[in-house]
Every structure is written in structure tokens, then in C-alpha cells.
Design a protein around this motif. Structure first.
Motif, PDB file in Angstrom:
ATOM      1  N   LYS A  26      44.849  45.760  28.591  1.00 10.42           N
ATOM      2  CA  LYS A  26      45.167  44.643  28.350  1.00 10.42           C
ATOM      3  C   LYS A  26      46.105  44.355  29.761  1.00 10.42           C
ATOM      4  N   ALA A  37      45.120  41.526  32.835  1.00 11.79           N
ATOM      5  CA  ALA A  37      46.321  40.535  32.881  1.00 11.79           C
ATOM      6  C   ALA A  37      46.513  40.514  34.483  1.00 11.79           C
ATOM      7  N   GLU A  60      43.615  38.874  36.145  1.00 10.25           N
ATOM      8  CA  GLU A  60      43.810  37.611  35.880  1.00 10.25           C
ATOM      9  C   GLU A  60      44.596  36.826  36.949  1.00 10.25           C
ATOM     10  N   GLN A  61      45.665  37.710  37.097  1.00 10.35           N
ATOM     11  CA  GLN A  61      46.691  36.976  38.121  1.00 10.35           C
ATOM     12  C   GLN A  61      46.280  36.955  39.614  1.00 10.35           C
TER      13      GLN A  61
END
Length: 94
Positions: free
Chosen positions: A51, A55, A58-59
Motif C-alpha cells: 500500500k 501510494a 501515485e504521488q
């Protein structure tokens, strides 16, 4: 800090190592010639790590996307000798 164990010893103690990871909350690093080879982590730890990785990706994607959408200042193309300009997709579907 993770518990380190040589691969030869880990083979003989796999069931015990699994119990240490699952029930003791430990992380185990299996080594070969003193160098880390693999790590044993709980399924919960792996899920959390995945996870966190997703994340972070995605950033990065979000950051890169926002940079790509900025327009150059007037005259910058001429100043740097740029003769062409990318104006997006203009194929048959556009």
C-alpha cells in the motif's frame, strides 16, 4: 531491527521462523555469505508495504502529470531554438 539467519540454518528452522514472524511480529532476514538474500515478513506487513509503495507511485505520477501540463512562457521556444511544439493528440479520434 530484523533477526538475521544464514540460509542453511533457515532451511532447518523454517517452521520456527514462520512462527516468529506470524506470532512474534518479527522480521527475519535470510543471508548467504553474510549478505541479505530474502526477508520473511508477515502478510500484514507485506500488505502495508505494498500500500505504501502504491501510494508513493501515485504521488510521483501526480507530480509528473502536473509538471507536464504547464505551458512555456512566450518567446521561450525561440530563445532555445525550438522549432516545433507538441500540441497533444490530434489523431482520427480527436
Amino acid at each position: 531491527m530484523a533477526y538475521e539467519i544464514p540460509v542453511t540454518q533457515a532451511r532447518a528452522e523454517l517452521a520456527e521462523l514462520i512462527n516468529r514472524v506470524v506470532y512474534g511480529g518479527e522480521r527475519v532476514v535470510v543471508t548467504r555469505h553474510g549478505k541479505p538474500l530474502v526477508a520473511l515478513v508477515s502478510a500484514a506487513d507485506l500488505e502495508r508495504l505494498e500500500k505504501d509503495e502504491a501510494a508513493e507511485q501515485e504521488q510521483v505520477i501526480s507530480s509528473v502529470s502536473s509538471i507536464g501540463s504547464t505551458a512555456s512562457a512566450p518567446g521561450e521556444r525561440h530563445r532555445f531554438g525550438i522549432a516545433a511544439e507538441h500540441r497533444g493528440h490530434h489523431g482520427p479520434d480527436a
